[in-house]
Design a protein around this motif. Structure first.
Motif, mmCIF file in Angstrom:
data_model
loop_
_atom_site.group_PDB
_atom_site.id
_atom_site.type_symbol
_atom_site.label_atom_id
_atom_site.label_comp_id
_atom_site.label_asym_id
_atom_site.label_seq_id
_atom_site.Cartn_x
_atom_site.Cartn_y
_atom_site.Cartn_z
ATOM 1 N N GLY A 236 0.830 -1.202 0.000
ATOM 2 C CA GLY A 236 0.000 0.000 0.000
ATOM 3 C C GLY A 236 0.860 1.246 0.000
ATOM 4 N N ALA A 237 0.595 2.093 0.987
ATOM 5 C CA ALA A 237 1.241 3.398 1.044
ATOM 6 C C ALA A 237 2.738 3.285 1.197
ATOM 7 N N GLU A 238 3.205 2.331 2.011
ATOM 8 C CA GLU A 238 4.646 2.218 2.229
ATOM 9 C C GLU A 238 5.369 1.884 0.901
ATOM 10 N N GLY A 239 4.816 0.899 0.133
ATOM 11 C CA GLY A 239 5.443 0.537 -1.142
ATOM 12 C C GLY A 239 5.455 1.703 -2.146
ATOM 13 N N ALA A 240 4.328 2.409 -2.203
ATOM 14 C CA ALA A 240 4.230 3.544 -3.135
ATOM 15 C C ALA A 240 5.211 4.644 -2.757
ATOM 16 N N MET A 241 5.357 4.896 -1.479
ATOM 17 C CA MET A 241 6.253 5.954 -1.053
ATOM 18 C C MET A 241 7.715 5.555 -1.283
ATOM 19 N N LEU A 242 8.042 4.257 -1.108
ATOM 20 C CA LEU A 242 9.409 3.811 -1.403
ATOM 21 C C LEU A 242 9.735 3.962 -2.903
ATOM 22 N N ASP A 243 8.767 3.588 -3.705
ATOM 23 C CA ASP A 243 8.956 3.771 -5.159
ATOM 24 C C ASP A 243 9.178 5.253 -5.485
ATOM 25 N N ALA A 244 8.375 6.114 -4.896
ATOM 26 C CA ALA A 244 8.515 7.557 -5.151
ATOM 27 C C ALA A 244 9.883 8.046 -4.708
#
Length: 547
Positions: A236-244
């Motif tokens: 969720g949010a953690e994966g998306a923020m790491l990608d960003a």
């Protein structure tokens, strides 16, 4: 001692003040002069029940005041103290009779009821006469008189009786309690087994209710918290923020520093997000429970509440109730042993009382023989040497003062059947019996004022002299007031009062005069010869007075 008697507007007396002294006080006067009026007035101030028409004709009210000396230790002091009256060496009793019949009394200037006055009078005055129903003729008092003559100590018997009553009462209470307990024994055993099985603990209901509410709440929100964790996690949010963050990091070299601040903010957000994920994971872990725990918690909570309703107590009080019911069961189980012990105590108390009562009966029997012998010695000089006085003892219901009934009986002639004192003796004989009894029973106690109302009626000569000498002997240890028509008795008095009646202005009044030595000669001469006082009568009076 009766020291002073003040009478105002009573019967034939308008105003009279009398000062009595220790020893033998004699009152003489012609028949109808008003000697009995003095006794009526004294009885009135002491609360005795008597004639109602006491107020002198024409007066609005009558009043009598009596003053007594109370030496230390006088029993009247205790009664006054218990009744709330001030106690001193002087006792003043005043009573007023209104014209409408209302009577008001005072003791030491405080209002007092007639009942209190009568109780007090029993400790102050003792009246004896031919028709005495308050003193020695009362059969209920014969045992008390015998005990006084014997000088017995009733304390051991009273204590044994009290212990016997206490032991029997304890046994009765235990038997009643055991019978009542046995009536509920089945219930008690079932209730104790039920409580022991559940084993409730203080505070357990609140603890179970809190745990149940927590599990019920967790069950409702756990799914939402799990979704939230998934939304925050790597997928969720953690994966998306790491990608960003990777993308920004790769582009930062070509962005000429414009991406440094956003990249730093993103790193901070990742740190905060990590803390949020950890917190949600911890919360989710805490909400993890076995559904069977909720079921078990609810079952015990409901069982506690149901049992509390059944016994009408709070759930927290079930443990105490269990202890109480177990104690009641223990008393039932130990009841027979307790009863056996209490029965032994009753038997011991009965034996102790029987021994004390038997010893008291022996003392009374011995005293009865001594009293009968003393009476025989006293009756002979009173010209009743053929009379037989006997003190009969019979068994009564046990009580704090033993189990004896005492009755004074007489046979006035040899071979005649004995009977109660007041039924066998004639008036003159009864007077002498009473006097002899009083002499035998006297113990030198000056607590009582002894009043003899014409107790010498029907006797004369040597017998009257014997009566007077016995009255004088009584007066050695007590104050004695005697109303008499006997010159022999009057001559032996230490203090002589003459009662006379006069008419003035159509009004009849009685006066009482304390006589001087010469006046005593005149009065006794009158009693010997009648209206005409002869020289011989005066000489006889002097001989009686030994002057």
């Amino acid at each position: 001692m009766l020291r002073h008697l003040d009478i105002r507007d009573m019967l034939l007396i308008d105003r009279l003040e009398l000062a009595f002294r220790p020893g033998l006080n004699v009152l003489t006067g012609e028949t109808g002069a008003g000697k009995s009026i003095l006794l009526d007035c004294l009885g009135f101030v002491l609360g005795w029940r008597g004639r109602a028409d006491l107020v002198r004709a024409g007066a609005s009210q009558g009043e009598v005041t009596a003053v007594f000396d109370l030496p230390p230790g006088h029993p009247a002091r205790t009664l006054l103290d218990e009744a709330g009256f001030p106690v001193s060496d002087e006792l003043i009793i005043r009573r007023v009779n209104a014209g409408d019949g209302r009577k008001t009394g005072w003791i030491n200037d405080r209002r007092a009821s007639g009942e209190v006055l009568r109780m007090l009078s029993e400790l102050l005055v003792e009246l004896h006469g031919q028709h005495d129903d308050r003193g020695l003729l009362n059969p209920r008092g014969h045992r008390l008189l015998l005990d006084a003559f014997a000088g017995v100590d009733l304390a051991p018997t009273r204590a044994a009786w009290a212990a016997r009553r206490a032991a029997r009462a304890a046994l009765e209470r235990a038997e009643a309690a055991l019978a009542a307990a046995r009536g509920e024994e089945e219930f008690l055993r079932h209730a104790v087994a039920e409580l022991d099985k559940l084993d409730p603990q203080p505070g357990e209901e609140a603890e179970l209710d809190t745990r149940r509410r927590a599990m019920q709440g967790a069950e409702r929100i756990r799914e939402d918290v799990a979704r939230a964790l998934q939304a925050l996690g790597p997928e969720g949010a953690e994966g998306a923020m790491l990608d960003a963050a990777r993308w920004l990091d790769g582009a930062a070299e070509r962005a000429e520093g414009r991406l440094e601040n956003p990249a730093a903010a993103l790193q901070r957000a990742l740190i905060e997000l990590g803390e949020a994920v950890s917190g949600v994971e911890a919360a989710l872990e805490a909400m993890d429970f076995d559904p069977r725990d909720l079921e078990a918690t609810e079952e015990r909570l409901f069982a506690l509440r149901a049992l509390a309703r059944k016994h009408d107590v709070l759930a927290d009080d079930l443990a105490g109730l269990a202890d109480e019911l177990r104690a009641r069961l223990s008393r039932i189980d130990a009841g027979e042993g307790d009863l056996a012990r209490l029965r032994d105590a009753v038997a011991a108390a009965d034996a102790a009382y029987d021994a004390a009562a038997a010893a008291l009966s022996q003392q009374r029997a011995a005293a009865a023989e001594r009293l009968d012998a003393a009476m025989a010695a006293e009756l002979a000089p009173l010209k009743m040497e053929r009379a037989v006085f006997r003190t009969r003892l019979s068994e009564a219901e046990p009580g704090p003062e033993g189990r004896d009934i005492a009755a004074f009986t007489v046979a006035t002639n040899p071979g005649a059947p004995a009977g109660p004192l007041d039924r066998i003796a004639s008036g003159g004989e009864l007077s002498r019996f009473l006097l002899a009894l009083k002499v035998c029973l006297a113990r030198g106690n000056d607590a009582l004022v002894l009043i003899f109302d014409e107790i010498d009626r029907g006797v004369g000569g040597a017998t009257a002299d014997a009566v007077g000498r016995r009255l004088a002997r009584l007066a050695e240890g007590a104050q004695v007031l005697v109303v008499t028509h006997s010159p022999q008795v009057a001559a032996l008095g230490g203090h002589h009062f003459r009662v006379a009646k006069s008419v003035q202005d159509g009004m009849t009044t009685s006066q009482v005069t304390a006589l001087t030595a010469s006046q005593r000669i005149e009065e006794i001469a009158r009693m010997l010869s009648g209206e005409e006082i002869t020289p011989a009568a005066k000489e006889a009076a002097r001989a009686l007075l030994q002057v």
